[in-house]
Scaffold this motif. Structure first.
Motif, PDB file in Angstrom:
ATOM      1  N   ALA A 288      22.756  24.543  -0.646  1.00 10.48           N
ATOM      2  CA  ALA A 288      21.582  24.550  -1.690  1.00 10.48           C
ATOM      3  C   ALA A 288      22.399  24.803  -2.992  1.00 10.48           C
ATOM      4  CB  ALA A 288      20.898  25.763  -1.217  1.00 10.48           C
ATOM      5  N   ILE A 289      21.817  24.140  -3.914  1.00 11.06           N
ATOM      6  CA  ILE A 289      22.321  24.023  -5.237  1.00 11.06           C
ATOM      7  C   ILE A 289      21.349  24.162  -6.230  1.00 11.06           C
ATOM      8  CG2 ILE A 289      24.141  22.107  -4.374  1.00 11.06           C
ATOM      9  CD1 ILE A 289      22.436  19.932  -6.028  1.00 11.06           C
ATOM     10  N   ASN A 290      21.706  24.730  -7.265  1.00 13.66           N
ATOM     11  CA  ASN A 290      20.563  25.142  -8.416  1.00 13.66           C
ATOM     12  C   ASN A 290      20.350  23.980  -9.522  1.00 13.66           C
ATOM     13  OD1 ASN A 290      23.204  25.297  -9.876  1.00 13.66           O
ATOM     14  ND2 ASN A 290      22.867  26.895 -11.061  1.00 13.66           N
ATOM     15  N   LEU A 291      20.237  22.783  -8.830  1.00 11.93           N
ATOM     16  CA  LEU A 291      19.775  21.696  -9.600  1.00 11.93           C
ATOM     17  C   LEU A 291      18.404  21.067  -8.800  1.00 11.93           C
ATOM     18  CD1 LEU A 291      23.058  19.770 -10.155  1.00 11.93           C
ATOM     19  CD2 LEU A 291      21.512  20.718 -12.135  1.00 11.93           C
ATOM     20  N   GLY A 292      17.380  21.156  -9.729  1.00 13.88           N
ATOM     21  CA  GLY A 292      16.100  20.758  -8.686  1.00 13.88           C
ATOM     22  C   GLY A 292      15.557  19.532  -9.666  1.00 13.88           C
ATOM     23  N   SER A 293      14.172  19.250  -9.496  1.00  9.67           N
ATOM     24  CA  SER A 293      13.489  18.060 -10.043  1.00  9.67           C
ATOM     25  C   SER A 293      13.368  18.436 -11.530  1.00  9.67           C
ATOM     26  CB  SER A 293      12.195  18.116  -9.276  1.00  9.67           C
ATOM     27  OG  SER A 293      11.371  19.381  -9.297  1.00  9.67           O
ATOM     28  N   ILE A 294      13.406  19.754 -11.955  1.00  9.88           N
ATOM     29  CA  ILE A 294      13.112  19.952 -13.556  1.00  9.88           C
ATOM     30  C   ILE A 294      14.424  19.758 -14.120  1.00  9.88           C
ATOM     31  CG2 ILE A 294      11.355  21.918 -13.122  1.00  9.88           C
ATOM     32  CD1 ILE A 294      13.454  23.771 -13.874  1.00  9.88           C
ATOM     33  N   HIS A 295      15.632  19.274 -13.427  1.00  8.56           N
ATOM     34  CA  HIS A 295      16.845  18.977 -13.963  1.00  8.56           C
ATOM     35  C   HIS A 295      17.214  17.591 -13.761  1.00  8.56           C
ATOM     36  CE1 HIS A 295      17.046  23.426 -12.834  1.00  8.56           C
ATOM     37  NE2 HIS A 295      17.070  23.503 -13.872  1.00  8.56           N
ATOM     38  N   GLY A 296      16.062  16.793 -13.165  1.00  3.74           N
ATOM     39  CA  GLY A 296      16.205  15.482 -13.064  1.00  3.74           C
ATOM     40  C   GLY A 296      16.846  15.103 -11.469  1.00  3.74           C
ATOM     41  N   ALA A 297      17.271  16.126 -10.532  1.00  4.92           N
ATOM     42  CA  ALA A 297      17.756  15.933  -9.438  1.00  4.92           C
ATOM     43  C   ALA A 297      16.781  15.340  -8.653  1.00  4.92           C
ATOM     44  CB  ALA A 297      18.208  17.257  -8.683  1.00  4.92           C
ATOM     45  N   LYS A 298      17.151  14.118  -7.692  1.00  6.69           N
ATOM     46  CA  LYS A 298      16.168  13.446  -6.721  1.00  6.69           C
ATOM     47  C   LYS A 298      17.178  13.203  -5.556  1.00  6.69           C
ATOM     48  CE  LYS A 298      17.163   9.208  -9.223  1.00  6.69           C
ATOM     49  NZ  LYS A 298      18.286   9.847  -9.937  1.00  6.69           N
ATOM     50  N   PRO A 299      16.477  12.885  -4.343  1.00  4.29           N
ATOM     51  CA  PRO A 299      16.991  12.309  -3.095  1.00  4.29           C
ATOM     52  C   PRO A 299      17.807  10.998  -3.266  1.00  4.29           C
ATOM     53  CG  PRO A 299      14.629  12.977  -2.650  1.00  4.29           C
ATOM     54  CD  PRO A 299      15.023  13.071  -4.095  1.00  4.29           C
ATOM     55  N   GLY A 300      19.160  11.297  -2.867  1.00  4.73           N
ATOM     56  CA  GLY A 300      20.018  10.348  -2.878  1.00  4.73           C
ATOM     57  C   GLY A 300      21.132  10.426  -3.962  1.00  4.73           C
ATOM     58  N   ASP A 301      21.066  11.628  -5.011  1.00  4.33           N
ATOM     59  CA  ASP A 301      21.497  11.913  -6.036  1.00  4.33           C
ATOM     60  C   ASP A 301      23.191  12.338  -5.462  1.00  4.33           C
ATOM     61  OD1 ASP A 301      20.202  10.937  -8.039  1.00  4.33           O
ATOM     62  OD2 ASP A 301      19.786  13.276  -8.834  1.00  4.33           O
ATOM     63  N   VAL A 302      24.052  11.713  -5.916  1.00  5.62           N
ATOM     64  CA  VAL A 302      25.537  12.145  -5.248  1.00  5.62           C
ATOM     65  C   VAL A 302      26.165  12.982  -6.670  1.00  5.62           C
ATOM     66  CG1 VAL A 302      27.851  11.424  -4.785  1.00  5.62           C
ATOM     67  CG2 VAL A 302      25.813  10.312  -3.959  1.00  5.62           C
ATOM     68  N   LEU A 303      26.894  14.037  -6.336  1.00  3.98           N
ATOM     69  CA  LEU A 303      27.571  14.807  -7.326  1.00  3.98           C
ATOM     70  C   LEU A 303      28.915  15.415  -6.746  1.00  3.98           C
ATOM     71  CD1 LEU A 303      24.428  17.226  -7.370  1.00  3.98           C
ATOM     72  CD2 LEU A 303      25.381  16.112  -9.509  1.00  3.98           C
ATOM     73  N   THR A 304      29.981  15.269  -7.556  1.00  3.38           N
ATOM     74  CA  THR A 304      30.957  16.032  -7.356  1.00  3.38           C
ATOM     75  C   THR A 304      31.174  17.345  -7.416  1.00  3.38           C
ATOM     76  OG1 THR A 304      32.103  13.865  -8.461  1.00  3.38           O
ATOM     77  CG2 THR A 304      33.754  15.626  -8.188  1.00  3.38           C
ATOM     78  N   VAL A 305      31.848  17.940  -6.500  1.00  2.00           N
ATOM     79  CA  VAL A 305      32.160  19.349  -6.513  1.00  2.00           C
ATOM     80  C   VAL A 305      33.521  19.547  -7.173  1.00  2.00           C
ATOM     81  CG1 VAL A 305      32.333  21.478  -4.783  1.00  2.00           C
ATOM     82  CG2 VAL A 305      30.834  19.389  -4.449  1.00  2.00           C
ATOM     83  N   TYR A 306      33.698  20.640  -8.099  1.00  2.78           N
ATOM     84  CA  TYR A 306      34.765  21.116  -8.761  1.00  2.78           C
ATOM     85  C   TYR A 306      34.916  22.631  -8.389  1.00  2.78           C
ATOM     86  CZ  TYR A 306      34.730  16.960 -11.549  1.00  2.78           C
ATOM     87  OH  TYR A 306      34.660  15.483 -11.915  1.00  2.78           O
ATOM     88  N   GLN A 307      36.550  22.935  -8.149  1.00  3.50           N
ATOM     89  CA  GLN A 307      36.724  24.185  -8.008  1.00  3.50           C
ATOM     90  C   GLN A 307      37.200  24.646  -8.986  1.00  3.50           C
ATOM     91  OE1 GLN A 307      38.620  25.006  -4.050  1.00  3.50           O
ATOM     92  NE2 GLN A 307      36.739  24.840  -2.953  1.00  3.50           N
ATOM     93  N   LYS A 308      37.173  25.875  -9.442  1.00  8.42           N
ATOM     94  CA  LYS A 308      37.892  26.620 -10.770  1.00  8.42           C
ATOM     95  C   LYS A 308      39.222  26.638 -10.397  1.00  8.42           C
ATOM     96  CE  LYS A 308      35.562  30.049 -12.775  1.00  8.42           C
ATOM     97  NZ  LYS A 308      35.338  31.224 -13.108  1.00  8.42           N
ATOM     98  N   GLY A 309      40.114  26.434 -11.348  1.00 10.41           N
ATOM     99  CA  GLY A 309      41.612  26.268 -11.450  1.00 10.41           C
ATOM    100  C   GLY A 309      41.912  27.700 -11.209  1.00 10.41           C
ATOM    101  N   PRO A 310      43.180  28.098 -10.599  1.00  7.41           N
ATOM    102  CA  PRO A 310      43.535  29.578 -10.436  1.00  7.41           C
ATOM    103  C   PRO A 310      43.969  30.058 -11.851  1.00  7.41           C
ATOM    104  CG  PRO A 310      45.066  27.805  -9.619  1.00  7.41           C
ATOM    105  CD  PRO A 310      43.952  27.021  -9.813  1.00  7.41           C
ATOM    106  N   LEU A 311      44.012  31.174 -11.818  1.00  9.81           N
ATOM    107  CA  LEU A 311      44.575  31.724 -13.072  1.00  9.81           C
ATOM    108  C   LEU A 311      46.214  32.181 -12.739  1.00  9.81           C
ATOM    109  CD1 LEU A 311      43.608  32.975 -15.672  1.00  9.81           C
ATOM    110  CD2 LEU A 311      43.409  35.137 -14.610  1.00  9.81           C
ATOM    111  N   VAL A 312      46.844  31.646 -13.562  1.00 12.40           N
ATOM    112  CA  VAL A 312      48.438  31.728 -13.455  1.00 12.40           C
ATOM    113  C   VAL A 312      49.092  32.352 -14.828  1.00 12.40           C
ATOM    114  CG1 VAL A 312      48.568  29.632 -12.167  1.00 12.40           C
ATOM    115  CG2 VAL A 312      49.042  29.247 -14.465  1.00 12.40           C
ATOM    116  N   ARG A 313      50.184  32.814 -14.614  1.00 16.63           N
ATOM    117  CA  ARG A 313      50.945  33.481 -16.077  1.00 16.63           C
ATOM    118  C   ARG A 313      51.871  32.749 -16.477  1.00 16.63           C
ATOM    119  NH1 ARG A 313      49.412  38.546 -16.908  1.00 16.63           N
ATOM    120  NH2 ARG A 313      48.246  39.554 -15.454  1.00 16.63           N
TER     121      ARG A 313
END
Length: 365
Positions: A288-313
């Motif tokens: 489940a994602i927090n993008l819905g029809s009020i944000h323009g999402a529709k069946p068939g929409d493809v999205l890329t998933v990004y993971q936050k980069g790690p914190l390094v010193r």
């Protein structure tokens, strides 16, 4: 009863990303998608194939499949393909395109593309047995009986007070009683079970309630005290319990065919839940994602998933903590939308996908 979550739309003015993310609507000056070096010249479509998998055989960016698809202008649903169709790569008017071989090779594909065919009317093609965008078995549960509603609306609907036998109800033909706003005699109603409450991870605002239909019933009588009698006509693998809610069956209509396409949402999003799991999502999972029809999402929409980069010193700079850039780790395709939330199928994942991972439309180039 409204399926919409319009009353909470204002709570989402704070978006996941500080800037609005849009993908261009005009691609005329962009080059065609890159054909994979090992793309087959001919491919016979097999039962069990999906449009996404076939696109991945040919393209480095499978979400751009439509740009090289030689559509047949004589067909009402030109993008449908079926098992045993033979797909061929052709160079037509200087462009490499994929088309369905009708027996004439690339000459036939060119005729379809240019419309130079002896046909006076458009042929209607059935969606039955056509190749789906993604495996339907993986998403059927989330298409049929599970929906997202406004929790405030849900809590105002009539609820199951008891059954005629005072036991759990497991089959059609049994009678239940609902208390609340009197129902309309002769009207069909759904019986819904309360499920997961959705909270936006960033704003901590409630954005929806997931409910599952467990039965359907027909209102047969309304007593003087407002208690409505319902005869169950169908049940869906679950018993009816006291406290379940009763309201008009909601139309959860899904397009009979949908195609992968780059999302045109008006902001970025996040994964807010991994369905049927307490941990991570992988290829073939539903999220489940927090993008819905009020944000323009529709069946068939493809999205890329990004993971936050790690914190390094930074050891050179006095061990100063530095956040590495977010990296793409997978792709999802929306298949069912509500106001503020959508269900999406995981198309690919290099790493496990988790709640909080960010979502953006795929890069066009």
């Amino acid at each position: 009863m409204k399926i919409s979550l319009n009353g909470m739309a204002k709570a989402l003015l704070i978006t996941i990303f500080s800037s609005v993310i849009l993908i261009p609507t005009a691609y005329a000056n962009n080059p065609l998608p890159t054909i994979k070096a090992d793309a087959p010249n001919r491919y016979t479509v097999k039962k069990g194939d999906t449009l996404w998998d076939i696109s991945g055989r040919y393209l480095d960016s499978p979400w751009r499949w439509k740009e090289i698809w030689a559509t047949n202008k004589q067909i009402k649903n030109p993008n449908l393909i079926y098992p045993n169709d033979i797909l061929i790569l052709c160079v037509i008017q200087g462009k490499t395109l994929i088309g369905v071989d009708t027996g004439e090779g690339c000459a036939g594909v060119e005729k379809q593309l240019t419309g130079n065919m002896v046909a006076s009317s458009v042929t209607i093609t059935s969606t039955a047995n056509s190749i789906p965008a993604i495996p339907m078995t993986a998403i059927q549960h989330w298409l049929d009986k599970t929906i997202i509603v406004n929790p405030k609306d849900f809590n105002t609907t009539p609820y199951v007070l008891a059954s005629k036998t005072r036991n759990l109800i497991t089959a059609s033909g049994d009678k239940i009683y609902a208390k609340g706003v009197p129902l309309i005699v002769g009207q069909r109603y759904g019986v819904y079970r309360e499920g997961e409450m959705y909270v936006d991870p960033r704003t901590q605002k409630i954005i929806g309630l997931e409910v599952t239909q467990v039965a359907t019933g027909l209102a047969t009588n309304v007593a003087s005290n407002g208690v409505t009698s319902l005869q169950l006509t169908d049940s869906y693998d679950k018993e009816v319990r006291e406290g379940d809610r009763v309201f008009v069956e909601l139309d959860n209509a899904i397009p009979p065919v949908f195609y992968p396409t780059p999302a045109t949402v008006n902001r970025g999003g996040m994964i807010v839940r991994v369905m049927d799991s307490i941990s991570s999502a992988a290829r073939g999972s539903v999220v489940a994602i927090n993008l819905g029809s009020i944000h323009g999402a529709k069946p068939g929409d493809v999205l890329t998933v990004y993971q936050k980069g790690p914190l390094v010193r930074d050891t050179i700079d006095n061990d100063t903590p530095v956040r590495l850039p977010s990296e793409p780790t997978g792709m999802v395709m929306v298949f069912n939308t509500f106001d503020d939330i959508s269900y999406a199928y995981v198309l690919s994942s290099e790493l496990p996908l988790n709640v909080g991972d960010q979502l953006l439309p795929p890069p066009y180039l």
